[in-house]
Scaffold this motif. Structure first.
Motif, mmCIF file in Angstrom:
data_model
loop_
_atom_site.group_PDB
_atom_site.id
_atom_site.type_symbol
_atom_site.label_atom_id
_atom_site.label_comp_id
_atom_site.label_asym_id
_atom_site.label_seq_id
_atom_site.Cartn_x
_atom_site.Cartn_y
_atom_site.Cartn_z
ATOM 1 N N SER A 34 69.027 -1.169 4.802
ATOM 2 C CA SER A 34 69.891 -0.855 6.059
ATOM 3 C C SER A 34 68.919 -0.071 6.986
ATOM 4 C CB SER A 34 71.196 -0.510 6.005
ATOM 5 O OG SER A 34 71.278 0.702 5.326
ATOM 6 N N GLU A 35 68.129 0.865 6.380
ATOM 7 C CA GLU A 35 67.545 1.890 7.267
ATOM 8 C C GLU A 35 66.197 1.363 7.973
ATOM 9 O OE1 GLU A 35 66.325 2.796 2.924
ATOM 10 O OE2 GLU A 35 68.294 2.106 4.084
ATOM 11 N N MET A 36 65.709 0.090 7.561
ATOM 12 C CA MET A 36 64.639 -0.367 7.950
ATOM 13 C C MET A 36 64.936 -0.898 9.486
ATOM 14 S SD MET A 36 61.974 -0.102 6.013
ATOM 15 C CE MET A 36 60.992 -1.266 6.340
ATOM 16 N N GLY A 37 64.813 -0.092 10.627
ATOM 17 C CA GLY A 37 64.983 -0.779 11.765
ATOM 18 C C GLY A 37 63.490 -1.052 12.692
ATOM 19 N N SER A 38 63.891 -1.296 14.017
ATOM 20 C CA SER A 38 63.124 -1.472 14.835
ATOM 21 C C SER A 38 63.602 -0.997 16.377
ATOM 22 C CB SER A 38 62.837 -2.989 14.708
ATOM 23 O OG SER A 38 64.175 -3.367 15.491
ATOM 24 N N SER A 39 62.610 -1.427 17.540
ATOM 25 C CA SER A 39 63.089 -0.964 18.705
ATOM 26 C C SER A 39 64.210 -1.780 19.170
ATOM 27 C CB SER A 39 61.860 -1.361 19.526
ATOM 28 O OG SER A 39 61.494 -2.719 19.604
ATOM 29 N N GLY A 40 64.672 -2.793 18.359
ATOM 30 C CA GLY A 40 66.061 -3.587 18.706
ATOM 31 C C GLY A 40 67.224 -2.995 17.964
ATOM 32 N N THR A 41 67.063 -2.207 16.999
ATOM 33 C CA THR A 41 68.367 -1.656 16.217
ATOM 34 C C THR A 41 69.006 -0.225 16.435
ATOM 35 O OG1 THR A 41 66.874 -0.635 14.272
ATOM 36 C CG2 THR A 41 67.411 -2.929 14.337
ATOM 37 N N PRO A 42 68.280 0.396 17.448
ATOM 38 C CA PRO A 42 68.786 2.075 17.274
ATOM 39 C C PRO A 42 70.245 2.202 17.439
ATOM 40 C CG PRO A 42 67.436 1.719 19.124
ATOM 41 C CD PRO A 42 67.400 0.389 18.418
ATOM 42 N N PHE A 43 70.926 1.538 18.152
ATOM 43 C CA PHE A 43 72.354 1.744 18.403
ATOM 44 C C PHE A 43 73.162 1.115 17.384
ATOM 45 C CE2 PHE A 43 69.944 1.932 22.454
ATOM 46 C CZ PHE A 43 70.046 3.261 22.668
ATOM 47 N N HIS A 44 72.779 0.020 16.675
ATOM 48 C CA HIS A 44 73.131 -0.272 15.513
ATOM 49 C C HIS A 44 73.259 1.041 14.528
ATOM 50 C CE1 HIS A 44 74.084 -2.573 11.716
ATOM 51 N NE2 HIS A 44 72.838 -1.710 11.066
ATOM 52 N N GLN A 45 72.152 1.738 14.400
ATOM 53 C CA GLN A 45 71.893 2.590 13.581
ATOM 54 C C GLN A 45 72.936 3.863 13.838
ATOM 55 O OE1 GLN A 45 67.632 1.969 14.042
ATOM 56 N NE2 GLN A 45 67.398 2.502 11.863
ATOM 57 N N ALA A 46 72.989 4.147 15.170
ATOM 58 C CA ALA A 46 73.861 5.035 15.561
ATOM 59 C C ALA A 46 75.237 4.841 15.216
ATOM 60 C CB ALA A 46 73.609 5.449 17.273
ATOM 61 N N ALA A 47 75.574 3.558 15.678
ATOM 62 C CA ALA A 47 76.971 3.291 15.154
ATOM 63 C C ALA A 47 77.252 3.390 13.758
ATOM 64 C CB ALA A 47 77.340 1.847 15.632
ATOM 65 N N ARG A 48 76.393 3.107 12.966
ATOM 66 C CA ARG A 48 76.552 3.327 11.379
ATOM 67 C C ARG A 48 76.577 4.787 11.051
ATOM 68 N NH1 ARG A 48 78.780 1.879 6.894
ATOM 69 N NH2 ARG A 48 77.391 2.119 5.182
#
Length: 342
Positions: A181-195
């Motif tokens: 779940s921590e493997m993000g990209s430039s398309g995931t930052p606000f998913h990660q912030a929500a989590r």
């Protein structure tokens, strides 16, 4: 390691004295910071854009933005410091984001306001980690009976951190199936912030302005609706509808204790911002963005301080810029933000 100040060069007008100064004459390296001001940080990174299957080149953005900002006239009060760059040179995006978060958190604890020059929009997860770390520490106040005891801490109410993103994309993507779940990209930052907010028991407050409906799937709109995101498509951001949008944005701001402002330069038309990772066929005119920035930059807390803790600029790609046009745009935005938050 000394901070490289070589980008800060420009014209001098000694005949005009202090009224003729420009940014390159006022900026100071962070190791000389002795009073609170504005801390500039760079995030030299292409890895998130690469993972998101975009065109790379944003690694060179922090230096290019500094060079464009260096020669702008100084109309500010209080010091501005350059804290140097965090670079992602080995593909380890997660470590680079963590290091950026540490620098952001440290600057906030030193009572600076922070402006970060990305990099792809993966910069946002690094920035938000820093805000989160700072506010988690701030949220817990040691008991007056024993200020050294971690066991006798009392928590303040969960902070309301408002993320305001000017962007053609939600950047709420889920990480690809099968990956951590921590493997993000430039398309995931606000998913990660929500989590992050979910794990902390904080409300997730996110406003995304300037979306291109052609660039966001129905799944992303459905996810935004489920998270209660305030969003506006580029087609809605017109002079005819600006009053209604400002009213909704002001309501969002009023519900927030703190603000994190992030501007993805691909929100602007490709004719205005050609040097981005994903150029916009339509985009939002600069004057509309300026009108929407006004209530954000004017927002104050009960102490009369700017609600904005951190602002960042993302997705500038010097490799595809024309006559430094997009660099000048980024510098103008940084100049405007800096003048407002201090």
């Amino acid at each position: 390691m000394p901070i490289d100040m070589s980008s800060w060069q420009g014209r001098t007008d000694p005949e005009d004295g202090d009224l003729g100064l420009r940014w390159h004459q006022k900026i100071q390296p962070a190791d000389q910071a002795n009073e609170e001001g504005i801390m500039l940080l760079g995030f030299a990174c292409d890895e998130g854009v690469s993972r998101n299957k975009g065109r790379t080149g944003a690694y060179g953005a922090p230096v290019a933005i500094r060079k464009a900002l260096a020669n702008l006239a100084w109309h500010h009060t209080g010091p501005v410091y350059d804290g140097g760059d965090i670079g992602c040179n080995d593909g380890n995006l997660e470590l680079a984001q963590h290091r950026l978060g540490e620098d952001v958190s440290k600057a906030l604890r030193q009572r600076h306001k922070v402006i970060v020059f990305g990099g792809g929009h993966e910069v946002a997860w690094g920035t938000f980690q820093g805000i989160g770390s700072y506010l988690v520490q701030k949220q817990y106040v040691a008991s007056p009976e024993d200020d050294s005891s971690l066991n006798e801490q009392t928590a303040e109410p969960a902070p309301n951190v408002g993320i305001i993103n000017f962007d053609a994309h939600f950047d709420l993507r889920n990480p690809p199936a099968g990956q951590q779940s921590e493997m993000g990209s430039s398309g995931t930052p606000f998913h990660q912030a929500a989590r992050f907010c979910q794990l902390q028991g904080w409300p997730f407050k996110y406003a995304c302005l300037g979306l291109s409906r052609t660039g966001n799937t129905q799944a992303l709109y459905a996810k935004a609706d489920s998270l209660g995101v305030l969003y506006k498509d580029d087609t809605e951001l017109t002079h005819q509808q600006i009053e209604q949008t400002v009213t909704e944005l002001q309501h969002f701001i009023d519900l927030c204790d703190y603000l994190y402002l992030t501007i993805d330069l691909d929100v602007f038309p490709a004719t205005v911002a050609p040097g981005v990772s994903a150029p916009a066929a339509r985009g939002v005119p600069f004057d509309i963005v300026e009108l929407l920035l006004e209530p954000i930059l004017a927002a104050k807390n009960q102490k009369g301080e700017s609600k904005i803790l951190v602002a960042d600029l993302a997705e500038y790609n010097p490799r595809f810029d024309i006559d430094n046009q997009t660099a000048r745009l980024a510098a103008r935005l940084a100049w405007t933000i800096a003048r407002a938050i201090r």
